[in-house]
Scaffold this active site. Structure first.
Site, PDB file in Angstrom:
ATOM      1  N   ILE A   1       5.870  -4.974  -7.593  1.00  0.00           N
ATOM      2  CA  ILE A   1       5.124  -4.419  -6.634  1.00  0.00           C
ATOM      3  C   ILE A   1       3.698  -4.922  -6.685  1.00  0.00           C
ATOM      4  O   ILE A   1       2.987  -4.685  -7.588  1.00  0.00           O
ATOM      5  CB  ILE A   1       5.391  -2.831  -6.634  1.00  0.00           C
ATOM      6  CG1 ILE A   1       4.519  -1.985  -5.477  1.00  0.00           C
ATOM      7  CG2 ILE A   1       4.845  -2.470  -8.223  1.00  0.00           C
ATOM      8  CD1 ILE A   1       4.726  -0.495  -5.607  1.00  0.00           C
ATOM      9  N   SER A   2       3.090  -5.175  -5.544  1.00  0.00           N
ATOM     10  CA  SER A   2       1.872  -5.755  -5.480  1.00  0.00           C
ATOM     11  C   SER A   2       0.728  -4.612  -5.756  1.00  0.00           C
ATOM     12  O   SER A   2       1.099  -3.374  -5.308  1.00  0.00           O
ATOM     13  CB  SER A   2       1.721  -6.459  -3.904  1.00  0.00           C
ATOM     14  OG  SER A   2       2.374  -7.476  -3.673  1.00  0.00           O
ATOM     15  N   GLY A   3      -0.370  -5.029  -6.042  1.00  0.00           N
ATOM     16  CA  GLY A   3      -1.371  -4.046  -6.165  1.00  0.00           C
ATOM     17  C   GLY A   3      -1.968  -3.291  -4.952  1.00  0.00           C
ATOM     18  O   GLY A   3      -1.694  -4.235  -3.958  1.00  0.00           O
TER      19      GLY A   3
END
Length: 378
Positions: A208-210
């Site tokens: 999951i991207s930041g």
């Protein structure tokens, strides 16, 4: 010949040696669970190397009643309640051919498509969280959504940093971010880092991207109410959930079948727990390289996996005047592009590319994979 006194000394010494040996055997004898912990195996209770908490392999509850690390003997929560980090605690799904860590490939189950619920039946709440005060925001969201204070504080504080960093530019984008409970879309072993500026593991070799990157890409889309948007790479569902507060026409595609199933169950549970807006997200398990022709054309497209070119099918399904945000470049060093599809004075299609970071940085996205294994890199 051994005399009696010498024999007694020998017997005592031998007894001491046996006792010491017993202590060492006890100290280093692992139970099956201990051995699993030592290997860092999924399903092992306790910390794995690095101090990261692993999944307890708890029995799944019904939709909307999943608790992380509950164990088989744990008391179940009432239906309609969710706990952050629960996304990984689901019934195991059959592995899909080509998926990371699958072991022996098996025939994947048929792809499942979820049609968005009609807008009139979603009951999207009219929420307007305060953005001028941490305390006001926390009090408002606890009252309206019953979310945990510690995550609300982390969410607000990260939002302040994102605004300062120009990752969120409009009030609509700020509120979309503040309304999206990122903690539900993270996995339990990295839940303490839910609002960190970092990619976080969600299994299957993907992340999951930041928050900063999700915010920057969302802002580059400039999504308007009523516009139709397609996301490629559903992952745990966080990006699509945030988009759902900007438009009620969100579609998303995930290639990893077990992950798509987990996210589908998560959305279903969140809808049951009081997030009806997620019922409006259309989703399917398929190869996103080819878009979703049935619902094309799209006003906006966002791609959350890296590739070295712009997929022609996605460009074809993008409306003239539409925008695609996509990471393009070699593995591990992608430039996040804002691609605008225009038509020139002669009626020809003209593509305009813009680096959303203006050359200041590159990102290492997970690769854009294809059905049957491999990637779509040329």
């Amino acid at each position: 010949m051994i005399h009696g006194k010498t024999m007694r000394v020998f017997v005592v010494f031998a007894g001491i040696c046996l006792a010491v040996a017993g202590v060492f055997v006890s100290a280093f004898a692992f139970s099956p669970d201990d051995r699993a912990i030592a290997r860092g195996a999924p399903g092992a209770a306790g910390p794995s190397p690095g101090g990261v908490e692993r999944d307890n392999a708890a029995e799944p509850g019904q939709a909307g009643a999943v608790t992380p690390g509950q164990g088989i003997a744990a008391e179940r929560k009432p239906a309609g309640t969710l706990t952050p980090g629960q996304g990984n605690v689901v019934a195991p799904s059959p592995p899909v051919a080509g998926a990371p860590g699958q072991g022996n490939p098996v025939e994947p189950p048929p792809a499942k498509t979820v049609t968005p619920a009609p807008a009139a039946s979603r009951g999207v709440p009219d929420l307007d969280p305060p953005v001028d005060s941490l305390q006001k925001f926390v009090s408002y969201m606890k009252e309206k959504r019953g979310e945990e204070e510690k995550y609300l504080k982390q969410r607000f504080e990260r939002g302040v940093a994102m605004i300062h960093n120009k990752d969120l530019k409009t009030e609509r984008e700020v509120k979309a971010y503040l309304l999206t409970p990122r903690e539900f879309f993270c996995r339990k072993w990295n839940l303490g880092r839910a609002y960190d500026h970092a990619f976080l593991d969600i299994h299957y070799g993907v992340t999951i991207s930041g928050p900063h990157l999700v915010g920057r890409m969302t802002s580059a889309l400039d999504l308007k109410p009523g516009e139709k948007v397609l996301e490629i790479g559903t992952g745990s569902g966080y990006q699509a959930a945030m988009l759902a507060y900007l438009t009620d026409r969100v579609y998303t595609v995930e290639i990893i079948e077990p992950l798509a199933q987990e996210t589908d169950r998560l959305y279903t549970g969140l809808v049951a727990a009081g997030y009806p807006e997620y019922a409006g997200i259309g989703r399917k398990a398929d190869d996103g390289y080819y878009g979703w022709e049935e619902h094309a054309p799209f006003d906006k497209i966002i791609v959350t996996c890296g590739i070295d070119h712009i997929p022609p099918p996605l460009l074809k399904q993008l409306k003239t005047g539409g925008v695609m945000v996509i990471p393009v470049g070699p593995p591990g060093a992608q430039v996040v592009l804002k691609v605008t599809k225009n038509r020139d004075a002669d009626g020809n299609i003209a593509i305009v590319r813009e680096d959303i970071y203006q050359g200041r940085k590159k990102e290492a996205f997970v690769p854009f994979t294809k059905k049957g294994g491999g990637t779509h890199f040329k």
